[in-house]
Structures are given as C-alpha cells and as structure tokens.
Design a protein around this motif. Structure first.
Motif, short mmCIF file in Angstrom:
data_model
loop_
_atom_site.label_atom_id
_atom_site.label_comp_id
_atom_site.label_asym_id
_atom_site.label_seq_id
_atom_site.Cartn_x
_atom_site.Cartn_y
_atom_site.Cartn_z
N ASP A 188 -9.43 -11.84 -7.31
CA ASP A 188 -9.92 -10.48 -7.54
C ASP A 188 -9.04 -9.42 -6.90
O ASP A 188 -8.62 -9.55 -5.75
CB ASP A 188 -11.33 -10.33 -6.96
CG ASP A 188 -12.35 -11.18 -7.68
OD1 ASP A 188 -12.08 -11.57 -8.83
OD2 ASP A 188 -13.40 -11.46 -7.08
N LEU A 189 -8.80 -8.36 -7.66
CA LEU A 189 -8.29 -7.10 -7.13
C LEU A 189 -9.48 -6.17 -7.14
O LEU A 189 -9.92 -5.73 -8.20
CB LEU A 189 -7.18 -6.53 -8.01
CG LEU A 189 -5.90 -7.34 -8.14
CD1 LEU A 189 -4.97 -6.70 -9.16
CD2 LEU A 189 -5.21 -7.44 -6.79
N THR A 190 -10.05 -5.91 -5.98
CA THR A 190 -11.31 -5.16 -5.94
C THR A 190 -11.12 -3.65 -5.93
O THR A 190 -12.10 -2.93 -6.04
CB THR A 190 -12.15 -5.59 -4.72
OG1 THR A 190 -11.40 -5.33 -3.53
CG2 THR A 190 -12.51 -7.06 -4.81
N ARG A 191 -9.86 -3.17 -5.80
CA ARG A 191 -9.63 -1.73 -5.79
C ARG A 191 -8.51 -1.35 -6.74
O ARG A 191 -7.40 -1.06 -6.34
CB ARG A 191 -9.32 -1.26 -4.37
CG ARG A 191 -10.50 -1.43 -3.42
CD ARG A 191 -10.21 -0.95 -2.02
NE ARG A 191 -9.88 0.47 -2.03
CZ ARG A 191 -9.00 1.01 -1.19
NH1 ARG A 191 -8.37 0.29 -0.29
NH2 ARG A 191 -8.76 2.31 -1.25
N GLU A 251 0.80 -1.22 0.00
CA GLU A 251 0.00 0.00 0.00
C GLU A 251 0.84 1.28 0.00
O GLU A 251 0.37 2.34 0.37
CB GLU A 251 -1.00 0.02 1.15
CG GLU A 251 -2.01 -1.10 1.07
CD GLU A 251 -3.10 -0.99 2.12
OE1 GLU A 251 -4.18 -0.52 1.75
OE2 GLU A 251 -2.84 -1.37 3.28
N SER A 259 -7.09 -12.91 -3.28
CA SER A 259 -7.94 -11.73 -3.41
C SER A 259 -7.37 -10.59 -2.57
O SER A 259 -6.78 -10.82 -1.52
CB SER A 259 -9.36 -12.05 -2.93
OG SER A 259 -9.95 -12.98 -3.80
N SER A 260 -7.53 -9.37 -3.07
CA SER A 260 -7.00 -8.22 -2.35
C SER A 260 -7.98 -7.06 -2.45
O SER A 260 -8.50 -6.78 -3.53
CB SER A 260 -5.66 -7.79 -2.94
OG SER A 260 -5.22 -6.59 -2.33
N ASP A 261 -8.18 -6.37 -1.32
CA ASP A 261 -8.99 -5.15 -1.33
C ASP A 261 -8.10 -3.93 -1.13
O ASP A 261 -8.58 -2.85 -0.84
CB ASP A 261 -10.09 -5.22 -0.27
CG ASP A 261 -9.53 -5.26 1.15
OD1 ASP A 261 -8.29 -5.38 1.32
OD2 ASP A 261 -10.34 -5.16 2.09
N LYS A 262 -6.79 -4.08 -1.31
CA LYS A 262 -5.86 -2.95 -1.19
C LYS A 262 -5.79 -2.21 -2.51
O LYS A 262 -5.87 -2.79 -3.58
CB LYS A 262 -4.49 -3.45 -0.74
CG LYS A 262 -4.56 -4.05 0.66
CD LYS A 262 -3.24 -4.53 1.14
CE LYS A 262 -3.40 -5.10 2.55
NZ LYS A 262 -2.19 -5.77 2.99
#
Length: 173
Positions: A136-139, A56, A108-111
């Motif tokens: 998934d890369l959600t962001r 991040e 999966s990552s929400d970063k």
C-alpha cells in the motif's frame, strides 16, 4: 581586429543562436529534498532529479511547456515525492504514453506521493499517472491537474489507494 571581421562574427553568432533549441538553458537543479526545474526541462533531466532526490523531496516546476514524450518518469526508486507546478495549470506537459509510474512498490509506505498543478496533454496506454504495487501507498495525492488527452484504456489516472482532487472529471481505476 578589423571592424568588418567583428561585424561578420557577430552576424554569424546571431544566425547560429536562431537555430539553438529553445530549452538549451532548461535544467533541473537542487539537492536532497529541494529541487527546481525550469520550463522546457526534458524528461531525462527530470528523471535525473528524481533519481538524485532524497525520499519525500519536492521538485518544483516553473510555469511553461515541457515535452516528456518518448518514455516514462519512474518513481520506483524513491519513497515519497512531490512534483508540483509553481502556478497550478501553468505547466503544460506533452506526452505520448503512460507518463508517471510507480509500479514496483516493495513495501508499504505512508510517505506522500503527490502530483500537483500540471496540464497533461497527449495520449497514454493505461494511464498518464500510474500507482500500483504489491503493498500500500497510503498517501497518494493527485490535485490541481488538468488532463487533456486520449487514452486507449479510457483512463487518465490509475491510483489504487490515495486521494484524487474532487474537481477531477474522468475515469479513475
């Protein structure tokens, strides 16, 4: 030391300085989550910053020209990163192939994975920016960029989950 010798040395040093690369002072520096790159930083210097940055992290780029030809920037070893030009549109990036890639998403990552403020100029095979994986890369955010380039696939950005700046005009796969 005689004045003539000093004058000759100064003239010689001035001549040598004319042939030094313009980006001799270019570099990326920082630690942890905060990094900066000066104009002219090479693809290798940027990759080192990415590899050494914390998940991040934000890497800020000074306005100017960058030549990142000859290879790709891999985001595969970091979970979340922001690459941001300090003056939107003020960082002109020359490249000759797919450039910024995250194609090994192992979980999966929400970063946040963000690319912002660049003017990409060159050519790519599949896409200048490429995010793809088994998870998934959600962001993913791609904003305030300009793509002045050609592509053998007709695609400048390949993002499979995320947000693309509403001002983007072009093919997105």
């Amino acid at each position: 030391m005689p004045k003539a010798l000093l004058a000759g040395s100064a003239l010689w040093l001035s001549a040598v300085a004319l042939f030094l690369p313009a980006n001799a002072e270019a570099a990326c520096s920082g630690a942890g989550g905060s990094w900066t790159c000066t104009a002219g930083s090479t693809r290798g210097q940027v990759q080192t910053a990415i590899d050494e940055a914390a998940d991040e992290a934000e890497i800020r780029f000074a306005p100017g020209s960058y030549d990142w030809s000859g290879g790709t920037l891999s985001l595969n070893n970091i979970d979340g990163i922001t690459l941001r030009c300090e003056a939107p549109g003020g960082c002109v990036v020359f490249h000759d192939r797919d450039l910024i890639i995250k194609d090994n998403v192992v979980a999966s990552s929400d970063k946040l994975h963000r690319i912002s403020g660049f003017n990409f100029t060159g050519s790519s095979g599949t896409g200048t920016l490429w995010f793809l994986g088994h998870f998934d890369l959600t962001r993913v955010r791609v904003d305030h960029n300009t793509f002045n380039e050609t592509s053998t696939s007709g695609c400048a950005v390949a993002v499979f989950l995320g947000a693309i700046d509403a001002a983007y005009v072009g093919n997105v796969y």
